[in-house]
Write an enzyme that holds these catalytic residues in place. Structure first.
Site, PDB file in Angstrom:
ATOM      1  N   CYS A  90       0.849  -1.185   0.000  1.00  0.00           N
ATOM      2  CA  CYS A  90       0.000   0.000   0.000  1.00  0.00           C
ATOM      3  C   CYS A  90       0.884   1.234   0.000  1.00  0.00           C
ATOM      4  O   CYS A  90       2.096   1.146   0.180  1.00  0.00           O
ATOM      5  CB  CYS A  90      -0.882   0.037   1.256  1.00  0.00           C
ATOM      6  SG  CYS A  90      -1.946  -1.413   1.401  1.00  0.00           S
ATOM      7  N   GLY A 119      -0.771   0.834  -4.883  1.00  0.00           N
ATOM      8  CA  GLY A 119      -2.057   0.190  -4.626  1.00  0.00           C
ATOM      9  C   GLY A 119      -3.137   0.794  -5.492  1.00  0.00           C
ATOM     10  O   GLY A 119      -3.252   2.015  -5.574  1.00  0.00           O
ATOM     11  N   ASN A 138       0.962   0.577   5.906  1.00  0.00           N
ATOM     12  CA  ASN A 138       1.594  -0.171   4.824  1.00  0.00           C
ATOM     13  C   ASN A 138       2.445  -1.271   5.447  1.00  0.00           C
ATOM     14  O   ASN A 138       3.298  -0.990   6.284  1.00  0.00           O
ATOM     15  CB  ASN A 138       2.475   0.768   3.984  1.00  0.00           C
ATOM     16  CG  ASN A 138       3.286   0.038   2.916  1.00  0.00           C
ATOM     17  OD1 ASN A 138       4.350   0.497   2.520  1.00  0.00           O
ATOM     18  ND2 ASN A 138       2.800  -1.088   2.439  1.00  0.00           N
ATOM     19  N   GLY A 139       2.178  -2.520   5.021  1.00  0.00           N
ATOM     20  CA  GLY A 139       2.944  -3.640   5.565  1.00  0.00           C
ATOM     21  C   GLY A 139       2.024  -4.802   5.836  1.00  0.00           C
ATOM     22  O   GLY A 139       0.852  -4.790   5.448  1.00  0.00           O
ATOM     23  N   CYS A 167      13.200  -4.069   2.612  1.00  0.00           N
ATOM     24  CA  CYS A 167      12.760  -4.968   1.537  1.00  0.00           C
ATOM     25  C   CYS A 167      13.571  -4.727   0.261  1.00  0.00           C
ATOM     26  O   CYS A 167      13.492  -3.650  -0.351  1.00  0.00           O
ATOM     27  CB  CYS A 167      11.282  -4.727   1.254  1.00  0.00           C
ATOM     28  SG  CYS A 167      10.690  -5.585  -0.212  1.00  0.00           S
ATOM     29  N   TYR A 198      11.573  -3.814  -7.916  1.00  0.00           N
ATOM     30  CA  TYR A 198      10.326  -3.697  -8.660  1.00  0.00           C
ATOM     31  C   TYR A 198       9.361  -2.653  -8.115  1.00  0.00           C
ATOM     32  O   TYR A 198       8.797  -1.871  -8.881  1.00  0.00           O
ATOM     33  CB  TYR A 198       9.607  -5.061  -8.645  1.00  0.00           C
ATOM     34  CG  TYR A 198       8.185  -5.029  -9.161  1.00  0.00           C
ATOM     35  CD1 TYR A 198       7.914  -5.026 -10.519  1.00  0.00           C
ATOM     36  CD2 TYR A 198       7.107  -4.981  -8.275  1.00  0.00           C
ATOM     37  CE1 TYR A 198       6.607  -4.981 -10.989  1.00  0.00           C
ATOM     38  CE2 TYR A 198       5.802  -4.934  -8.741  1.00  0.00           C
ATOM     39  CZ  TYR A 198       5.548  -4.939 -10.093  1.00  0.00           C
ATOM     40  OH  TYR A 198       4.270  -4.890 -10.551  1.00  0.00           O
ATOM     41  N   SER A 220       9.238  -1.728 -15.334  1.00  0.00           N
ATOM     42  CA  SER A 220      10.226  -1.914 -14.268  1.00  0.00           C
ATOM     43  C   SER A 220      11.504  -2.594 -14.744  1.00  0.00           C
ATOM     44  O   SER A 220      12.504  -2.565 -14.035  1.00  0.00           O
ATOM     45  CB  SER A 220       9.599  -2.689 -13.104  1.00  0.00           C
ATOM     46  OG  SER A 220       8.848  -3.765 -13.596  1.00  0.00           O
ATOM     47  N   ASP A 239      14.092  -8.295 -17.575  1.00  0.00           N
ATOM     48  CA  ASP A 239      12.890  -8.177 -16.745  1.00  0.00           C
ATOM     49  C   ASP A 239      13.341  -8.076 -15.291  1.00  0.00           C
ATOM     50  O   ASP A 239      14.418  -8.563 -14.938  1.00  0.00           O
ATOM     51  CB  ASP A 239      11.977  -9.397 -16.949  1.00  0.00           C
ATOM     52  CG  ASP A 239      10.553  -9.143 -16.453  1.00  0.00           C
ATOM     53  OD1 ASP A 239      10.274  -8.016 -15.986  1.00  0.00           O
ATOM     54  OD2 ASP A 239       9.726 -10.069 -16.544  1.00  0.00           O
ATOM     55  N   ASP A 240      12.500  -7.456 -14.448  1.00  0.00           N
ATOM     56  CA  ASP A 240      12.927  -7.260 -13.059  1.00  0.00           C
ATOM     57  C   ASP A 240      12.856  -8.544 -12.245  1.00  0.00           C
ATOM     58  O   ASP A 240      13.653  -8.762 -11.341  1.00  0.00           O
ATOM     59  CB  ASP A 240      12.075  -6.161 -12.399  1.00  0.00           C
ATOM     60  CG  ASP A 240      10.607  -6.510 -12.413  1.00  0.00           C
ATOM     61  OD1 ASP A 240      10.146  -7.169 -11.467  1.00  0.00           O
ATOM     62  OD2 ASP A 240       9.913  -6.164 -13.385  1.00  0.00           O
ATOM     63  N   CYS A 255       6.404 -13.967   0.180  1.00  0.00           N
ATOM     64  CA  CYS A 255       6.644 -12.833   1.091  1.00  0.00           C
ATOM     65  C   CYS A 255       5.538 -12.797   2.131  1.00  0.00           C
ATOM     66  O   CYS A 255       4.363 -12.918   1.786  1.00  0.00           O
ATOM     67  CB  CYS A 255       6.653 -11.520   0.307  1.00  0.00           C
ATOM     68  SG  CYS A 255       6.758 -10.069   1.381  1.00  0.00           S
ATOM     69  N   CYS A 291      16.215  -7.317   3.613  1.00  0.00           N
ATOM     70  CA  CYS A 291      15.450  -8.562   3.569  1.00  0.00           C
ATOM     71  C   CYS A 291      15.575  -9.124   2.158  1.00  0.00           C
ATOM     72  O   CYS A 291      15.322  -8.422   1.177  1.00  0.00           O
ATOM     73  CB  CYS A 291      13.984  -8.297   3.894  1.00  0.00           C
ATOM     74  SG  CYS A 291      12.980  -9.800   3.731  1.00  0.00           S
ATOM     75  N   CYS A 318      12.429 -13.581  -0.007  1.00  0.00           N
ATOM     76  CA  CYS A 318      11.742 -14.224  -1.139  1.00  0.00           C
ATOM     77  C   CYS A 318      12.741 -14.844  -2.111  1.00  0.00           C
ATOM     78  O   CYS A 318      12.357 -15.622  -2.984  1.00  0.00           O
ATOM     79  CB  CYS A 318      10.802 -13.252  -1.847  1.00  0.00           C
ATOM     80  SG  CYS A 318      11.560 -11.719  -2.303  1.00  0.00           S
TER      81      CYS A 318
HETATM   82  S1  SF4 Z   1      10.299 -11.392   1.413  1.00  0.00           S
HETATM   83 FE1  SF4 Z   1      10.943 -10.322  -0.473  1.00  0.00          FE
HETATM   84  S2  SF4 Z   1       9.240  -8.980  -0.984  1.00  0.00           S
HETATM   85 FE2  SF4 Z   1       8.955  -9.597   1.139  1.00  0.00          FE
HETATM   86  S3  SF4 Z   1       9.934  -8.006   2.388  1.00  0.00           S
HETATM   87 FE3  SF4 Z   1      11.477  -9.574   2.048  1.00  0.00          FE
HETATM   88  S4  SF4 Z   1      12.560  -8.940   0.172  1.00  0.00           S
HETATM   89 FE4  SF4 Z   1      10.650  -7.772   0.288  1.00  0.00          FE
END
Ligand code: SF4
Length: 466
Positions: A2, A30, A106-107, A241, A247, A296, A358-359, A396, A447, A450
């Site tokens: 968001c 969003g 957001n989150g 993130c 992206y 992107s 591509d991203d 994620c 992070c 993913c």
């Molecule tokens: S899991 Fe991937 S998309 Fe989710 S917060 Fe971590 S890096 Fe970002």
């Protein structure tokens, strides 16, 4: 995912219109719903919200007439709670003990269900299925504490991703989780202070970015200025993130001190170095051409072209009026969306080896369609898919709606099997180390769950004392 924004002015100003414009700049975060709340003359909170894009959900003419000292806004892309009207934000609450407040979030809070069950066991009645409402209940379960104290105690119990802005008592209060998953920035224009998901919102408002709100920081903005507090929760490391840089964020935003544009260009450069090495300097390719999957993949493609010396062309044109396929809700619409959205130019592609940047590849649906289009309809001699992130092999839980692991193509296939499945002549991914280097933040602050499955550890062993 968001987008959120808040505005505070020490004297009455047209802040609802500022928030409307800010949401317009954050629309990419969003598209399902939008809403704005503001504090009226008598201290009560007024809210307008509805489904759709900002300009359909809200009446701009009405927003431009509102004069107030504080306002918040939200654009929604449902992760937790689904698309029901009751989940559209801002969420508001009216209490006798603490007055009225509104919140935008957001989150995503992975343990929201567990906490909700515990609160329901203590008599709480929820009106929505959104994890944001949990935060309101946690605040209300701090009897006798002033609002700010109750808020910081409530946040102490949360594990996961939250960037928040509250309206309360003619104050604007912003908070970012101790891990810093989602971005949140502070800006100013004259004596008006803004908080927003991304700095691109400030550009449209003529505001300048002051700084990122720090992980674990609460900022209270009122007549006396800005005061900073800490959420009473220590975290071992940060988890910004990495996918925001790959992206999600707009390229003209600066997040945690890093230009998203520069990060994407660095990703393309790194990809070019490893890719051209593997393709033997690309000497065997027929009149190679680099192009990006708009929008992107475009900036990484420019970086790839600059680094490799292979010319870049915008050979695939995007219909600007279609949505982003990654966030459309059903498989059928998603597949239609690829065809409606992307138009490769045959005269530019025919007989050539095309390096398509591509991203990311999530389900693989887009990549398969693009490879077919380029080869079968446009006569490309070869299609070389270069991805400016590592394989997305894990879901994620922190606010980006990647599908479950069984639907992630990189969780099921890899190497030669994945290349064949996508129908491309070669397939290259950025490594995690290259991604981290391209962003330029230490790995210990990012992070990458993913990509590698390393989710945030259980770091807070404090017991709940609700
Ligand atoms: S899991 Fe991937 S998309 Fe989710 S917060 Fe971590 S890096 Fe970002």
């Amino acid at each position: 995912m968001c987008g959120i924004i808040g505005a505070y002015s020490p004297s009455p100003a047209t802040l609802a219109e500022d928030v409307y414009l800010g949401l317009y700049a954050l629309q990419h975060r969003g598209q399902e719903a939008a809403g704005i709340a503001w504090t009226d003359d008598d201290g009560s909170i007024v809210c307008r919200k509805g489904p759709g894009l900002v300009h359909t959900a809200l009446d701009q003419a009405e927003m431009s007439r509102i004069v107030c000292r504080s306002a918040v806004g939200h654009v929604r892309y449902a992760t937790a709670g689904g698309s029901a009207a009751c989940n559209i934000q801002p969420l508001t609450a009216n209490t006798l003990a603490r007055g009225s407040f509104a919140v935008v979030h957001n989150g995503n809070l992975p343990d929201a269900q567990t906490q909700r069950i515990a609160l329901e066991g203590r008599g709480a009645l929820f009106q929505s299925s959104s994890d944001t409402e949990l935060i309101l209940h946690l605040i209300s379960h701090q009897p006798g504490r002033p609002f700010l104290d109750a808020l910081s105690q409530a946040l102490r119990h949360l594990k996961g991703a939250y960037s928040l802005v509250f309206l309360h008592d003619d104050k604007l209060i912003a908070a970012r989780d101790p891990w810093g998953f989602r971005p949140l920035v502070l800006g100013r224009r004259g004596d008006v202070t803004y908080v927003a998901s991304e700095s691109c919102a400030f550009d449209l408002l003529g505001a300048r970015m002051i700084r990122d709100i720090e992980p674990g920081e609460i900022i209270v903005i009122d007549q006396s200025g800005c005061q900073s507090f800490r959420i009473p929760h220590s975290s071992k490391r940060q988890f910004h993130c990495a996918f925001e840089y790959v992206y999600f964020a707009r390229p003209d935003s600066i997040i945690d001190g890093v230009s998203v544009y520069n990060a994407r260009k660095n990703m393309g450069r790194a990809l070019a170095r490893s890719c051209t090495r593997c393709l033997g300097g690309c000497k065997q390719l027929e009149r190679p051409l680099v192009t990006g999957l708009p929008d992107s993949g475009t900036i990484a493609a420019l970086g790839f072209s600059e680094e490799s010396g292979i010319p870049y062309e915008s050979a695939i044109v995007r219909n600007r009026y279609s949505g982003r396929t990654f966030i459309e809700p059903t498989q059928r619409v998603r597949e239609l969306g690829v065809l409606k959205k992307l138009n490769p130019m045959k005269q530019m592609i025919q007989g050539r080896d095309l390096i398509v940047v591509d991203d990311s590849i999530v389900r693989g649906t887009t990549s398969i369609k693009v490879a077919q289009l380029l080869r079968d309809h446009c006569g490309a001699k070869g299609v070389h898919m270069c991805v400016s992130s590592p394989p997305v092999a894990y879901p994620c839980f922190y606010g980006i709606d990647t599908p479950s692991r069984k639907d992630l193509i990189a969780a099921r296939l890899e190497g030669e099997a994945l290349r064949k499945h996508l129908g491309v002549d070669s397939l290259f991914y950025l490594s995690k180390a290259e991604l981290v280097e391209a962003v330029g933040l230490p790995e210990s602050r990012l992070c990458t769950a993913c990509f590698d499955g390393n989710y945030m550890e259980e770091e807070d062993n404090e017991q709940s004392d609700l």
